[in-house]
Design a protein around this motif. Structure first.
Motif, PDB file in Angstrom:
ATOM      1  N   GLY A   1       0.077   1.836  -1.414  1.00 28.46           N
ATOM      2  CA  GLY A   1       0.102   3.371  -1.526  1.00 28.46           C
ATOM      3  C   GLY A   1      -1.246   3.537  -2.049  1.00 28.46           C
ATOM      4  O   GLY A   1      -2.051   3.095  -2.685  1.00 28.46           O
ATOM      5  N   LYS A   2      -1.682   4.710  -1.822  1.00 25.32           N
ATOM      6  CA  LYS A   2      -2.978   5.222  -2.577  1.00 25.32           C
ATOM      7  C   LYS A   2      -2.956   5.445  -3.891  1.00 25.32           C
ATOM      8  O   LYS A   2      -1.782   5.286  -4.619  1.00 25.32           O
ATOM      9  CB  LYS A   2      -3.226   6.861  -2.121  1.00 25.32           C
ATOM     10  CG  LYS A   2      -3.272   6.683  -0.589  1.00 25.32           C
ATOM     11  CD  LYS A   2      -3.619   8.237  -0.045  1.00 25.32           C
ATOM     12  CE  LYS A   2      -4.011   8.390   1.444  1.00 25.32           C
ATOM     13  NZ  LYS A   2      -4.168   9.772   1.923  1.00 25.32           N
TER      14      LYS A   2
ATOM     15  N   SER B   1      -0.045   7.173  -6.296  1.00 28.19           N
ATOM     16  CA  SER B   1       1.261   7.200  -5.482  1.00 28.19           C
ATOM     17  C   SER B   1       2.580   6.730  -6.037  1.00 28.19           C
ATOM     18  O   SER B   1       3.562   6.955  -5.744  1.00 28.19           O
ATOM     19  CB  SER B   1       1.163   6.340  -4.122  1.00 28.19           C
ATOM     20  OG  SER B   1       1.041   4.976  -4.422  1.00 28.19           O
TER      21      SER B   1
ATOM     22  N   GLN C   1       8.233   5.283   1.685  1.00 25.60           N
ATOM     23  CA  GLN C   1       7.934   5.761   3.409  1.00 25.60           C
ATOM     24  C   GLN C   1       8.620   4.586   4.176  1.00 25.60           C
ATOM     25  O   GLN C   1       8.379   3.381   3.913  1.00 25.60           O
ATOM     26  CB  GLN C   1       6.582   6.016   3.748  1.00 25.60           C
ATOM     27  CG  GLN C   1       5.987   7.326   2.738  1.00 25.60           C
ATOM     28  CD  GLN C   1       6.807   8.352   2.792  1.00 25.60           C
ATOM     29  OE1 GLN C   1       6.727   9.215   3.906  1.00 25.60           O
ATOM     30  NE2 GLN C   1       7.056   8.974   1.726  1.00 25.60           N
TER      31      GLN C   1
ATOM     32  N   ASN D   1       5.678   1.033   1.373  1.00 25.19           N
ATOM     33  CA  ASN D   1       4.796   2.145   1.070  1.00 25.19           C
ATOM     34  C   ASN D   1       5.335   3.318   0.198  1.00 25.19           C
ATOM     35  O   ASN D   1       6.069   3.894   0.652  1.00 25.19           O
ATOM     36  CB  ASN D   1       4.241   2.627   2.270  1.00 25.19           C
ATOM     37  CG  ASN D   1       2.658   3.491   2.228  1.00 25.19           C
ATOM     38  OD1 ASN D   1       1.671   2.938   1.595  1.00 25.19           O
ATOM     39  ND2 ASN D   1       2.960   4.693   2.466  1.00 25.19           N
TER      40      ASN D   1
ATOM     41  N   GLU E   1       4.240   7.072  -1.060  1.00 20.72           N
ATOM     42  CA  GLU E   1       3.603   8.221  -0.976  1.00 20.72           C
ATOM     43  C   GLU E   1       3.974   9.434  -1.838  1.00 20.72           C
ATOM     44  O   GLU E   1       4.997   9.778  -1.513  1.00 20.72           O
ATOM     45  CB  GLU E   1       3.323   8.646   0.655  1.00 20.72           C
ATOM     46  CG  GLU E   1       2.387   9.785   0.913  1.00 20.72           C
ATOM     47  CD  GLU E   1       2.276  10.104   2.489  1.00 20.72           C
ATOM     48  OE1 GLU E   1       2.215  11.087   2.606  1.00 20.72           O
ATOM     49  OE2 GLU E   1       2.413   8.964   3.081  1.00 20.72           O
TER      50      GLU E   1
END
Length: 220
Positions: free
Chosen positions: A39-40, A43, A220, A213, A215
């Motif tokens: 994840g960014k 996140s 997700q 993941n 987000e």
């Protein structure tokens, strides 16, 4: 091994709307599983690891590790959980610079009931397990980045944890050293260690048995 139900973590900001750092209705990780978490930045990866490691206790919902519900543990029980059940490995290593590798790896003995005669042999065993058996007298400054990360992993393994949480364990390493850390984590997992690793590293994402993941705090 891990069961999360209706987990919610909110950061309050003065003069602004609350930020939902995590909102996870359900998450399960089986004993012996290797899960990669991507994840960014921002996140919620580190926040989730901190909650699973009982380093962050300010959340709503239920987090169960094995038979233990973390929110129901006393301060003494939480300390025991952190010392024996879970191990955390960070990108920045958190090693004591003036201490030898052997002393760094034996550090958890200060917080456990390990019998004194067992401490040095156990620390040496952990160094050998990560390929640093010949570096026991070396200080962190005398070791490469990959060796320092191995030392941090050996220290995390000292107390016999069943769950290891890693936050970007290869973030500052070159490609060759990254592969050696990936290989080490794969081997530890094959020996029965449950792993949850926050990472952007493709090699780790590929090595994991499952890839999740995050987000904006949601899976997700």
């Amino acid at each position: 091994m891990i069961e999360v139900r209706n987990l919610s973590k909110v950061f309050e900001k003065a003069h602004a709307h609350a930020v939902h750092a995590l909102s996870i209705p359900s998450l399960e990780v089986a004993s012996g599983e290797f899960v990669a978490l991507s994840g960014k930045s921002g996140s919620g990866k580190t926040t989730l690891l901190n909650i699973l490691g009982a380093l962050d206790l300010c959340y709503e919902g239920e987090v169960r590790i094995g038979e233990e519900v973390l929110s129901k543990l006393s301060s003494r029980e939480l300390a025991h959980y952190r010392a024996t059940t879970v191990a955390s490995v960070f990108q920045s290593f958190h090693l004591i610079q003036g201490w030898s590798a052997l002393e760094n790896v034996a550090l958890p003995a200060l917080f456990s009931k390990a019998p004194p005669p067992d401490i040095i042999p156990r620390a040496l065993q952990m160094l050998q397990a990560v390929g640093l058996g010949d570096k026991a007298k070396s200080t962190p400054a005398q070791l490469s980045g990959g060796e320092r990360q191995r030392m941090a992993i050996a220290r995390a393994l000292f107390a016999g944890a069943r769950l290891m949480l890693c936050d970007e364990p290869t973030g500052n390493l070159d490609a060759q050293t990254t592969q050696s850390i990936v290989d080490l984590l794969v081997r530890l997992n094959a020996e029965g260690l449950t792993l949850v690793v926050a990472t952007h590293e493709p090699l780790l994402l590929k090595a994991a048995q499952r890839h999740l993941n995050l987000e904006q705090g949601r899976l997700q």
